[in-house]
Design a protein around this motif. Structure first.
Motif, PDB file in Angstrom:
ATOM      1  N   LEU A  14     -71.805  60.843   4.407  1.00  0.00           N
ATOM      2  CA  LEU A  14     -70.607  59.997   4.555  1.00  0.00           C
ATOM      3  C   LEU A  14     -70.064  59.574   3.189  1.00  0.00           C
ATOM      4  N   SER A  15     -70.975  59.363   2.233  1.00  0.00           N
ATOM      5  CA  SER A  15     -70.510  58.893   0.915  1.00  0.00           C
ATOM      6  C   SER A  15     -69.676  59.953   0.196  1.00  0.00           C
ATOM      7  N   GLU A  16     -69.823  61.208   0.622  1.00  0.00           N
ATOM      8  CA  GLU A  16     -69.003  62.285   0.035  1.00  0.00           C
ATOM      9  C   GLU A  16     -67.537  62.156   0.466  1.00  0.00           C
TER      10      GLU A  16
ATOM     11  N   LEU B 165     -68.776  53.434  -0.163  1.00  0.00           N
ATOM     12  CA  LEU B 165     -69.596  53.342   1.047  1.00  0.00           C
ATOM     13  C   LEU B 165     -70.537  52.165   0.877  1.00  0.00           C
ATOM     14  N   VAL B 166     -70.476  51.232   1.807  1.00  0.00           N
ATOM     15  CA  VAL B 166     -71.389  50.097   1.731  1.00  0.00           C
ATOM     16  C   VAL B 166     -72.217  50.041   3.012  1.00  0.00           C
ATOM     17  N   ALA B 167     -73.372  49.397   2.931  1.00  0.00           N
ATOM     18  CA  ALA B 167     -74.264  49.364   4.090  1.00  0.00           C
ATOM     19  C   ALA B 167     -74.723  47.949   4.381  1.00  0.00           C
ATOM     20  N   ALA B 168     -74.785  47.617   5.654  1.00  0.00           N
ATOM     21  CA  ALA B 168     -75.285  46.309   6.063  1.00  0.00           C
ATOM     22  C   ALA B 168     -76.516  46.529   6.944  1.00  0.00           C
ATOM     23  N   PRO B 169     -77.544  45.726   6.758  1.00  0.00           N
ATOM     24  CA  PRO B 169     -78.780  45.929   7.532  1.00  0.00           C
ATOM     25  C   PRO B 169     -78.674  45.384   8.954  1.00  0.00           C
ATOM     26  N   VAL B 170     -79.649  45.701   9.750  1.00  0.00           N
ATOM     27  CA  VAL B 170     -79.744  45.074  11.074  1.00  0.00           C
ATOM     28  C   VAL B 170     -80.237  43.658  10.818  1.00  0.00           C
TER      29      VAL B 170
ATOM     30  N   LEU C   7     -72.144  35.711   9.472  1.00  0.00           N
ATOM     31  CA  LEU C   7     -71.096  36.638   9.010  1.00  0.00           C
ATOM     32  C   LEU C   7     -71.128  36.758   7.487  1.00  0.00           C
ATOM     33  N   LEU C   8     -71.352  35.618   6.821  1.00  0.00           N
ATOM     34  CA  LEU C   8     -71.434  35.654   5.349  1.00  0.00           C
ATOM     35  C   LEU C   8     -72.660  36.424   4.890  1.00  0.00           C
ATOM     36  N   GLU C   9     -73.751  36.255   5.634  1.00  0.00           N
ATOM     37  CA  GLU C   9     -74.967  36.981   5.265  1.00  0.00           C
ATOM     38  C   GLU C   9     -74.721  38.491   5.358  1.00  0.00           C
ATOM     39  N   LEU C  10     -74.044  38.871   6.427  1.00  0.00           N
ATOM     40  CA  LEU C  10     -73.731  40.293   6.619  1.00  0.00           C
ATOM     41  C   LEU C  10     -72.812  40.786   5.491  1.00  0.00           C
ATOM     42  N   ALA C  11     -71.779  39.976   5.204  1.00  0.00           N
ATOM     43  CA  ALA C  11     -70.816  40.375   4.165  1.00  0.00           C
ATOM     44  C   ALA C  11     -71.482  40.495   2.798  1.00  0.00           C
ATOM     45  N   ALA C  12     -72.491  39.664   2.559  1.00  0.00           N
ATOM     46  CA  ALA C  12     -73.182  39.726   1.264  1.00  0.00           C
ATOM     47  C   ALA C  12     -73.873  41.071   1.087  1.00  0.00           C
ATOM     48  N   HIS C  13     -74.110  41.749   2.205  1.00  0.00           N
ATOM     49  CA  HIS C  13     -74.763  43.065   2.129  1.00  0.00           C
ATOM     50  C   HIS C  13     -73.773  44.202   1.984  1.00  0.00           C
ATOM     51  N   PHE C  14     -72.488  43.886   1.960  1.00  0.00           N
ATOM     52  CA  PHE C  14     -71.495  44.959   1.832  1.00  0.00           C
ATOM     53  C   PHE C  14     -71.518  45.489   0.398  1.00  0.00           C
ATOM     54  N   THR C  15     -72.713  45.870  -0.008  1.00  0.00           N
ATOM     55  CA  THR C  15     -72.904  46.407  -1.359  1.00  0.00           C
ATOM     56  C   THR C  15     -73.427  47.832  -1.239  1.00  0.00           C
ATOM     57  N   PRO C  16     -73.028  48.705  -2.132  1.00  0.00           N
ATOM     58  CA  PRO C  16     -73.519  50.095  -2.037  1.00  0.00           C
ATOM     59  C   PRO C  16     -75.005  50.184  -2.352  1.00  0.00           C
TER      60      PRO C  16
END
Ligand SMILES: Nc1ncnc2c1ncn2[C@@H]1O[C@H](COP(=O)(O)OP(=O)(O)OP(=O)(O)O)[C@@H](O)[C@H]1O
Ligand SMILES: [Mg+2]
Length: 391
Positions: free
Chosen positions: A359-361, A366-371, A382-391
């Motif tokens: 997908l990153s191609e 491309l960012v990933a959020a954990p379960v 929601l903020l915790e999830l957004a904090a994970h919007f890091t590649p």
């Protein structure tokens, strides 16, 4: 590492700061509504301005997560107290609105009806009532119409649209074209022919009368009348569909594709990403949601799992049992099970990593959020999830 993260985190912020409309799309159940809300909360706390999240989620879950009692067709302001509860202060205003299909259609009819007579006739037509409340596909078009209306109002700096759960994620892109094709279609012309032609009208009258006697009063007449009235609104609808199409291609609009890294959603996300690029729409980011931690694929993790199985019957089980106030044998069973099943998790994590690389191609970001270990319930989540919007 920290600097790199900061740099790339800035990319998603930069995207939200530089665009006016963000369409969040992807297959069903991957987390579109959640990600749209998380991006909106992140934008309003980190960037500021007036941010609107337009959702189609009929569950009260999102309204609850944002701390507003009810979200309807009219935008509702998310109170600062909801942010305070999460320990943050918004830099701007967050608004939320929900797409109400029936009210949305009524508004469109009011807008496009050439005169009061057509407007009142459509709104009173029983076929219209049935279609407007049941025509699920129309969600797509209405979401686009609403975006058009809200953007033209100039009231918001950023509008994030959570797209409806479609059978096909591309439906949303095709919605304006389909609306135009509907007006051009032979079906519409055929259905309205009896009303447009005198000859047909006279010839078909007995047919309608007999059919309606069997099917119930005015059943067919209502349908035919509805389509005829609809045709009277062709000009307005087609003009608007063209404007909506232009809005999708506007440089101020970007698309964010959400996907889990399971096989089917990833496949659909890749297809959607390619199609967006092919249609020359701006693909801002792909967000992989509910991903397993990358550490699951590390050799050290597999070694730890093996060691855990070995240690499961010894001192370790006794120490844990004492801390948890339970029995060492049970702890031993649980640890053995976890250790031996780790291999399955590692296999899934490896597949996820492969799909993530594929997908990153397709997109520069491309960012990933954990379960998360719980359902997403409030602004803090929601903020915790957004904090994970890091590649
Ligand atoms: N990263 C996450 N961690 C834990 N739970 C999550 C995560 N992302 C989403 N969820 C949960 O998964 C469920 C589905 O998410 P959501 O409603 O956002 O999906 P969707 O793509 O909007 O679905 P639909 O296509 O039906 O509209 C929700 O209960 C949500 O709280
Ligand atoms: Mg949803």
């Amino acid at each position: 590492m920290a600097r790199r993260r900061l740099q790339l985190q800035t990319d998603l912020d930069a995207l939200l700061a530089s665009k006016e409309m963000v369409l969040v799309c992807g297959s069903g159940g991957v987390g579109k509504t959640t990600v749209a809300a998380a991006m909106a909360v992140a934008a309003v706390t980190q960037i500021g301005g007036r941010v609107l999240v337009l959702t189609v989620d009929p569950a009260r879950r999102l309204a609850d997560a944002l701390g507003v009692g009810h979200i309807g067709n009219e935008a509702t302001r998310v109170p600062d107290s909801a942010f305070a509860a999460a320990g943050v202060q918004p830099r701007g205003e967050l608004w939320a609105a929900m797409l109400d299909t029936k009210a949305g259609w009524d508004d469109l009819i009011r807008l496009h009806a050439p005169d009061e007579q057509v407007r009142e006739a459509v709104l009173a037509n029983s076929t219209y009532h049935n279609l407007a409340s049941r025509f699920v596909q129309s969600h797509d078009y209405l979401a686009m119409e609403r975006l058009h209306e809200l953007h033209s109002s100039g009231e918001y700096d950023l509008i994030i649209v959570d797209t409806p759960p479609s059978r096909n994620a591309l439906d949303i892109l095709d919605a304006p074209r389909q609306m135009k094709e509907f007006f051009r279609s032979w079906l519409l012309r055929w259905l309205t022919a009896p009303y447009r032609s005198r000859f047909f009208s006279m010839a078909s009258k007995p047919f309608y009368q007999i059919a309606d006697r069997i099917l119930g009063s005015r059943f067919l007449e209502d349908i035919a009348e509805f389509f005829m009235l609809f045709q009277a609104m062709e000009k307005g609808f087609v003009e608007h569909a063209n404007e909506v199409e232009a809005l999708l291609a506007d440089p101020r609009t970007t698309f964010v594709v959400v996907s889990t890294l399971e096989a089917a959603p990833s496949y659909e996300a890749a297809y959607l990403a390619r199609e967006l690029v092919r249609r020359e729409h701006h693909l801002g980011a792909i967000i992989a949601n509910r991903v397993l931690p990358a550490s699951m694929t590390a050799k050290a993790s597999a070694t730890s799992a093996r060691k855990l199985v070995k240690a499961a019957r010894g001192d370790l089980a006794e120490q844990i049992a004492e801390q948890l106030d339970t029995q060492p044998e049970i702890v031993g069973d649980v640890l053995t099970e976890i250790g031996t099943r780790f291999h399955d998790v590692a296999v899934v994590a490896t597949r996820e990593a492969e799909r993530r690389a594929e997908l990153s191609e397709l997109c520069q970001l491309l960012v990933a959020a954990p379960v998360l270990d719980r359902d997403v319930n409030d602004i803090a989540d929601l903020l915790e999830l957004a904090a994970h919007f890091t590649p």
